[in-house]
Design a protein around this motif. Sequence first.
Motif, PDB file in Angstrom:
ATOM      1  N   ARG A 278      62.272  35.189  13.468  1.00  0.00           N
ATOM      2  CA  ARG A 278      61.874  33.893  12.918  1.00  0.00           C
ATOM      3  C   ARG A 278      61.358  32.977  14.012  1.00  0.00           C
ATOM      4  O   ARG A 278      60.351  32.277  13.834  1.00  0.00           O
ATOM      5  N   GLU A 279      62.023  32.987  15.168  1.00  0.00           N
ATOM      6  CA  GLU A 279      61.576  32.157  16.290  1.00  0.00           C
ATOM      7  C   GLU A 279      60.203  32.612  16.769  1.00  0.00           C
ATOM      8  O   GLU A 279      59.321  31.784  17.060  1.00  0.00           O
ATOM      9  N   ALA A 280      60.002  33.932  16.840  1.00  0.00           N
ATOM     10  CA  ALA A 280      58.707  34.455  17.273  1.00  0.00           C
ATOM     11  C   ALA A 280      57.617  34.125  16.259  1.00  0.00           C
ATOM     12  O   ALA A 280      56.487  33.805  16.632  1.00  0.00           O
ATOM     13  N   LEU A 281      57.945  34.197  14.967  1.00  0.00           N
ATOM     14  CA  LEU A 281      56.967  33.867  13.935  1.00  0.00           C
ATOM     15  C   LEU A 281      56.531  32.412  14.061  1.00  0.00           C
ATOM     16  O   LEU A 281      55.331  32.110  13.970  1.00  0.00           O
ATOM     17  N   ASP A 282      57.475  31.514  14.276  1.00  0.00           N
ATOM     18  CA  ASP A 282      57.126  30.100  14.437  1.00  0.00           C
ATOM     19  C   ASP A 282      56.225  29.897  15.647  1.00  0.00           C
ATOM     20  O   ASP A 282      55.266  29.113  15.606  1.00  0.00           O
ATOM     21  N   LEU A 283      56.531  30.609  16.729  1.00  0.00           N
ATOM     22  CA  LEU A 283      55.710  30.471  17.940  1.00  0.00           C
ATOM     23  C   LEU A 283      54.284  30.966  17.687  1.00  0.00           C
ATOM     24  O   LEU A 283      53.305  30.296  18.033  1.00  0.00           O
ATOM     25  N   VAL A 284      54.163  32.154  17.063  1.00  0.00           N
ATOM     26  CA  VAL A 284      52.838  32.726  16.807  1.00  0.00           C
ATOM     27  C   VAL A 284      52.070  31.876  15.799  1.00  0.00           C
ATOM     28  O   VAL A 284      50.857  31.668  15.942  1.00  0.00           O
ATOM     29  N   GLU A 285      52.766  31.352  14.804  1.00  0.00           N
ATOM     30  CA  GLU A 285      52.095  30.495  13.829  1.00  0.00           C
ATOM     31  C   GLU A 285      51.596  29.214  14.489  1.00  0.00           C
ATOM     32  O   GLU A 285      50.517  28.703  14.156  1.00  0.00           O
ATOM     33  N   GLY A 286      52.362  28.697  15.452  1.00  0.00           N
ATOM     34  CA  GLY A 286      51.904  27.534  16.207  1.00  0.00           C
ATOM     35  C   GLY A 286      50.659  27.851  17.024  1.00  0.00           C
ATOM     36  O   GLY A 286      49.736  27.029  17.111  1.00  0.00           O
ATOM     37  N   LEU A 287      50.629  29.067  17.612  1.00  0.00           N
ATOM     38  CA  LEU A 287      49.432  29.486  18.344  1.00  0.00           C
ATOM     39  C   LEU A 287      48.234  29.567  17.413  1.00  0.00           C
ATOM     40  O   LEU A 287      47.131  29.130  17.745  1.00  0.00           O
ATOM     41  N   ARG A 288      48.460  30.156  16.250  1.00  0.00           N
ATOM     42  CA  ARG A 288      47.357  30.336  15.302  1.00  0.00           C
ATOM     43  C   ARG A 288      46.809  28.997  14.840  1.00  0.00           C
ATOM     44  O   ARG A 288      45.599  28.789  14.782  1.00  0.00           O
ATOM     45  N   ALA A 289      47.720  28.089  14.522  1.00  0.00           N
ATOM     46  CA  ALA A 289      47.287  26.774  14.047  1.00  0.00           C
ATOM     47  C   ALA A 289      46.603  25.977  15.148  1.00  0.00           C
ATOM     48  O   ALA A 289      45.708  25.167  14.879  1.00  0.00           O
ATOM     49  N   GLY A 290      47.009  26.202  16.400  1.00  0.00           N
ATOM     50  CA  GLY A 290      46.443  25.443  17.506  1.00  0.00           C
ATOM     51  C   GLY A 290      45.170  26.024  18.069  1.00  0.00           C
ATOM     52  O   GLY A 290      44.505  25.381  18.888  1.00  0.00           O
ATOM     53  N   THR A 291      44.810  27.235  17.675  1.00  0.00           N
ATOM     54  CA  THR A 291      43.590  27.879  18.174  1.00  0.00           C
ATOM     55  C   THR A 291      42.470  27.589  17.185  1.00  0.00           C
ATOM     56  O   THR A 291      42.279  28.312  16.212  1.00  0.00           O
ATOM     57  N   ARG A 292      41.747  26.516  17.415  1.00  0.00           N
ATOM     58  CA  ARG A 292      40.780  26.023  16.435  1.00  0.00           C
ATOM     59  C   ARG A 292      39.469  26.790  16.452  1.00  0.00           C
ATOM     60  O   ARG A 292      38.811  26.931  15.428  1.00  0.00           O
ATOM     61  N   THR A 293      39.064  27.307  17.616  1.00  0.00           N
ATOM     62  CA  THR A 293      37.725  27.905  17.711  1.00  0.00           C
ATOM     63  C   THR A 293      37.697  29.364  17.289  1.00  0.00           C
ATOM     64  O   THR A 293      36.629  29.913  17.046  1.00  0.00           O
ATOM     65  N   VAL A 294      38.863  30.012  17.231  1.00  0.00           N
ATOM     66  CA  VAL A 294      38.932  31.431  16.858  1.00  0.00           C
ATOM     67  C   VAL A 294      39.997  31.591  15.787  1.00  0.00           C
ATOM     68  O   VAL A 294      41.162  31.260  16.006  1.00  0.00           O
ATOM     69  N   ALA A 295      39.612  32.100  14.628  1.00  0.00           N
ATOM     70  CA  ALA A 295      40.577  32.320  13.546  1.00  0.00           C
ATOM     71  C   ALA A 295      41.142  33.730  13.660  1.00  0.00           C
ATOM     72  O   ALA A 295      40.409  34.682  13.904  1.00  0.00           O
ATOM     73  N   PHE A 296      42.447  33.849  13.476  1.00  0.00           N
ATOM     74  CA  PHE A 296      43.043  35.181  13.544  1.00  0.00           C
ATOM     75  C   PHE A 296      44.226  35.291  12.591  1.00  0.00           C
ATOM     76  O   PHE A 296      44.784  34.289  12.136  1.00  0.00           O
ATOM     77  N   SER A 297      44.583  36.533  12.283  1.00  0.00           N
ATOM     78  CA  SER A 297      45.788  36.851  11.524  1.00  0.00           C
ATOM     79  C   SER A 297      46.782  37.507  12.467  1.00  0.00           C
ATOM     80  O   SER A 297      46.394  38.087  13.488  1.00  0.00           O
ATOM     81  N   ALA A 298      48.065  37.443  12.132  1.00  0.00           N
ATOM     82  CA  ALA A 298      49.082  37.989  13.029  1.00  0.00           C
ATOM     83  C   ALA A 298      50.227  38.598  12.235  1.00  0.00           C
ATOM     84  O   ALA A 298      50.566  38.127  11.143  1.00  0.00           O
ATOM     85  N   GLY A 299      50.799  39.641  12.796  1.00  0.00           N
ATOM     86  CA  GLY A 299      51.996  40.256  12.252  1.00  0.00           C
ATOM     87  C   GLY A 299      53.079  40.256  13.300  1.00  0.00           C
ATOM     88  O   GLY A 299      52.818  40.540  14.477  1.00  0.00           O
ATOM     89  N   VAL A 300      54.299  39.932  12.908  1.00  0.00           N
ATOM     90  CA  VAL A 300      55.415  39.765  13.847  1.00  0.00           C
ATOM     91  C   VAL A 300      56.581  40.633  13.398  1.00  0.00           C
ATOM     92  O   VAL A 300      56.841  40.775  12.193  1.00  0.00           O
ATOM     93  N   ALA A 301      57.286  41.214  14.365  1.00  0.00           N
ATOM     94  CA  ALA A 301      58.504  41.980  14.077  1.00  0.00           C
ATOM     95  C   ALA A 301      59.462  41.799  15.239  1.00  0.00           C
ATOM     96  O   ALA A 301      59.038  41.555  16.375  1.00  0.00           O
ATOM     97  N   HIS A 302      60.774  41.902  14.961  1.00  0.00           N
ATOM     98  CA  HIS A 302      61.760  41.848  16.045  1.00  0.00           C
ATOM     99  C   HIS A 302      62.484  43.176  16.149  1.00  0.00           C
ATOM    100  O   HIS A 302      62.567  43.942  15.175  1.00  0.00           O
ATOM    101  N   LEU A 303      62.999  43.462  17.334  1.00  0.00           N
ATOM    102  CA  LEU A 303      63.599  44.757  17.645  1.00  0.00           C
ATOM    103  C   LEU A 303      64.960  44.892  16.987  1.00  0.00           C
ATOM    104  O   LEU A 303      65.822  44.025  17.128  1.00  0.00           O
TER     105      LEU A 303
END
Length: 609
Positions: A278-303
Amino acid sequence: MDTPPVGPGRRRRHTVTATTAPLLATPRVMAGTAGAFYVAGGLVAAAVVLGTGPGSGPARAGLAALAAAALLTGVALLRWGRHLPRRAFHGVVLLGTLLVTAAVPLCPTPASALAVTTVYAFVGIDVVFFFGWAQGAGHLVVLLAAAAWALRDREGVTPGVLLALALVCLVIAAVVGLLARAASGADHDGLTGLLNRRGFDQALDRAVAAAGPDGSLAAALVDVDHFKAVNDGDGQGAGDRLLRELAAQLTTALPRDAVLARYGGDEFAVLLPGRCGREALDLVEGLRAGTRTVAFSAGVAHLFPGESGADLVRRADAALHAAKVSGRGRSRLDDVGSAELARDLSEALAAGDVRAWFQPIVVPSTGELVGVEALARWTHPLRGPVPPAEFVPVAETTGLIVEMGAAILADACRGARTLREAWGRDLLLTVNVSGRELVRDGFAEHVHDVLRATGWPADLLVVEVTESLLDGSTGTALRALEDLRAFGVSVAIDDFGTGYSAFSRLDTLPADYLKLDSGFIAEITTSPRRAGVLQALLSLSHALGLEVVAEGVETPEQADLLTGLGCPLAQGWLFGRAVPPGELAAAGPAGAGPAGDRLAAPRPSLAER
């Protein structure tokens, strides 16, 4: 002490020991390289033979025999050498040295002898490419001693000439060896400066080891949305600039302990030590939302405890796939329930607990069994039988479908051989193949290897692919199907009639069988139009040489109508559900008819059929 993961700004030194062969030297590459050099050496010797006068006697005949031996060995290596164990290539190299050493004294002139001696350079390249420095040096010593012996009595071949030949051979071998090791050790991407996939995999192994059984580690896969449109519309240069821009933004925004890599194409991979899902998802979602010039999708999993790094990345890839399917431009955390099922499925595959059961394929007019379809079945030690509708999609999204497909193919061939021996008659075996399997490098050769290992004839195997898969298939998938047909394996188009099926495409599909979807068959007794379409399809298929199999036959009325329309083959609950091969073997080939006891049996659920 554990080595810390490699961060974006830190370059890990690649170490090669004296016993380490280059990573590029796989058995397939070794076989191809050695085979090509054997063929080249044979051609050199053949050229000397052709330039030798007919009166040269036994020496000319001996040289011709050595040339033929080299050519035949080269062809054999190119065809079958990939199956040799790595240690066998020591013999391959020594044989090459022996052939050259035997050929040099048979050459009629000093010039032709020196020409054949250049083939030693091919052997020198092999030894530094195939083996570690220490073993390669041993082979080179043997090679140089053999060359000196072969040229010992040649007129005009002075010690200076021998020294020059030795230096040329050693320099070529050393340069090739260094280049091969440099290529093997390259762990950074030339475009972005990030770790490449190999570097990321190495960092992943260290991160998993550092996390320990109770540690936290998350992984994310990032995929640029609509990247192909950028490349096609604005050119590859624009695509490269976009990737460099995203790499720079992610490098700046990620925590210092994160590992960032260009995983391949337009995909990036991130390791986040010390973070839960969940912490990693929030971090990656923050990256995605903050990267305005390049749109991307992301998948996250924890060990998970006891999980490997490959399993972690596979689940992140499944989450990325779910994010893209649901509309792109979002981040998705791997589903825990699916992850646990995937982990159990992986363990079941390793233990051989996922088996091939057989559903009969019959002549609908008589119920005579002429073939079987292999269907994957799995009994969980705690949950009991797991429906295929539950575990097959998990296998698809996690990539386990490749491993499962290989296991089912081998198990099905063994089971079908048992039926064939028990009944004393041939029968068709059909096996489903996924898109991931088809695009796997060497898939057709893998099928051929399984057939050879299990003893099942290629002309009795039918691989089933869905119509939708062919619609979106790559050239690799289509080539794999053509290669299979060249081996003698037949191809069936499964679930025909579920999508935008077009009669006009039937003559272009690389297929021998057409399997009509159960949803199509379900309406043939209630819809005159559907029955008419079926009749037209049967006529067209017959004209094109396609054999039709009607799936999902559940009632005698459907079987009677199929018989009246001339449908040659059918399968479904009416003729038998999927059972273990041993149970079907005991029933005999006549045990698949629409008997009353089958009709009285409880109807299986849709997930079980």
